[in-house]
Design a protein around this motif. Sequence first.
Motif, short mmCIF file in Angstrom:
data_model
loop_
_atom_site.label_atom_id
_atom_site.label_comp_id
_atom_site.label_asym_id
_atom_site.label_seq_id
_atom_site.Cartn_x
_atom_site.Cartn_y
_atom_site.Cartn_z
N GLN A 141 -0.27 6.87 2.30
CA GLN A 141 0.75 5.85 1.90
C GLN A 141 -0.08 4.59 2.01
O GLN A 141 -0.03 3.81 1.45
CB GLN A 141 2.19 5.96 2.57
CG GLN A 141 3.02 6.85 2.03
CD GLN A 141 4.16 6.98 3.06
OE1 GLN A 141 4.58 6.49 4.00
NE2 GLN A 141 5.19 7.87 2.41
N LYS A 186 -3.17 3.82 2.73
CA LYS A 186 -4.54 3.65 1.76
C LYS A 186 -4.17 3.49 0.20
O LYS A 186 -4.67 2.57 -0.29
CB LYS A 186 -5.41 4.90 1.71
CG LYS A 186 -6.07 5.20 3.03
CD LYS A 186 -7.03 3.84 3.20
CE LYS A 186 -8.40 4.49 4.14
NZ LYS A 186 -9.11 3.38 4.38
N ASP A 187 -3.06 4.03 -0.24
CA ASP A 187 -2.47 3.53 -1.67
C ASP A 187 -2.05 2.14 -1.48
O ASP A 187 -2.31 1.41 -2.54
CB ASP A 187 -1.10 4.58 -2.04
CG ASP A 187 -1.63 5.95 -2.14
OD1 ASP A 187 -2.97 6.11 -2.57
OD2 ASP A 187 -0.85 6.89 -2.36
N TYR A 188 -1.50 1.89 -0.28
CA TYR A 188 -0.75 0.29 -0.33
C TYR A 188 -1.98 -0.60 -0.47
O TYR A 188 -2.18 -1.69 -1.05
CB TYR A 188 -0.07 -0.02 1.19
CG TYR A 188 -0.02 -1.27 1.31
CD1 TYR A 188 1.27 -1.97 0.72
CD2 TYR A 188 -0.51 -1.84 2.05
CE1 TYR A 188 1.73 -3.23 0.82
CE2 TYR A 188 -0.23 -3.37 2.19
CZ TYR A 188 0.92 -3.96 1.84
OH TYR A 188 1.20 -5.37 1.96
N LYS A 194 -4.89 -0.07 -1.49
CA LYS A 194 -5.63 -0.18 -2.97
C LYS A 194 -4.82 -1.26 -3.73
O LYS A 194 -5.61 -1.66 -4.73
CB LYS A 194 -5.85 1.26 -3.39
CG LYS A 194 -6.64 1.44 -4.75
CD LYS A 194 -6.92 2.88 -4.95
CE LYS A 194 -8.15 3.12 -6.01
NZ LYS A 194 -8.24 4.43 -6.34
N ARG A 195 -3.43 -0.66 -3.89
CA ARG A 195 -2.69 -1.56 -4.77
C ARG A 195 -2.79 -2.99 -4.53
O ARG A 195 -2.84 -3.76 -5.58
CB ARG A 195 -1.20 -1.33 -4.70
CG ARG A 195 -1.09 0.18 -5.30
CD ARG A 195 0.58 0.51 -5.44
NE ARG A 195 1.51 -0.05 -4.35
CZ ARG A 195 1.54 0.88 -3.21
NH1 ARG A 195 1.14 2.15 -3.32
NH2 ARG A 195 2.36 0.53 -2.09
N LYS A 196 -2.97 -3.23 -3.21
CA LYS A 196 -2.66 -4.64 -2.93
C LYS A 196 -4.33 -5.35 -2.93
O LYS A 196 -4.26 -6.68 -2.85
CB LYS A 196 -2.34 -5.08 -1.69
CG LYS A 196 -0.93 -4.56 -1.40
CD LYS A 196 0.13 -5.58 -2.30
CE LYS A 196 1.54 -5.48 -1.88
NZ LYS A 196 2.54 -6.30 -2.68
N GLY A 197 -5.28 -4.64 -2.95
CA GLY A 197 -6.66 -5.10 -2.89
C GLY A 197 -7.09 -5.58 -1.56
O GLY A 197 -7.76 -6.45 -1.49
N GLU A 228 -13.78 1.87 -5.18
CA GLU A 228 -12.97 0.99 -4.34
C GLU A 228 -13.64 -0.31 -4.36
O GLU A 228 -12.78 -1.30 -4.34
CB GLU A 228 -12.67 1.33 -3.08
CG GLU A 228 -11.68 2.70 -3.17
CD GLU A 228 -11.29 3.28 -1.50
OE1 GLU A 228 -12.29 2.68 -0.58
OE2 GLU A 228 -10.53 3.88 -1.41
#
Length: 116
Positions: A69, A71-73, A75-78, A26
């Motif tokens: 959800q 954590k995924d968000y 990660k996608r948004k940085g 990450e």
Amino acid sequence: MTEKTKNLCAQIPESLHAKVRERQEESGQTLGQYMTELITKFYEQEGKPTMKENQRTVAFQVSTELFDQFKDYLKRKGIKQNAFFLDCIRQALEEAEQTANGESEPEAEQETEQAM
């Protein structure tokens, strides 16, 4: 000229290894960079209190599904988790202050009122 490096190898539990690798990935750093940063921070903080005097911890629990959800968000948004929540808190406080000062209501409240 950079400092010479040496290999540091140690057996650690698999669950801890998985957590370290996840956070390292990450971070976008190599494992060597990440571990150097972790160990350096540890020694810089040694003997210092872990909480700063002017800071407090906010903690709450959410469902596993919502957590995944979220954590995924992130990660996608940085986005870092603490940055996300600090921004949410600041926005809510700004909106509350604007409402208290008689300024226009936040968009969400306006939309709710219009739907009624």
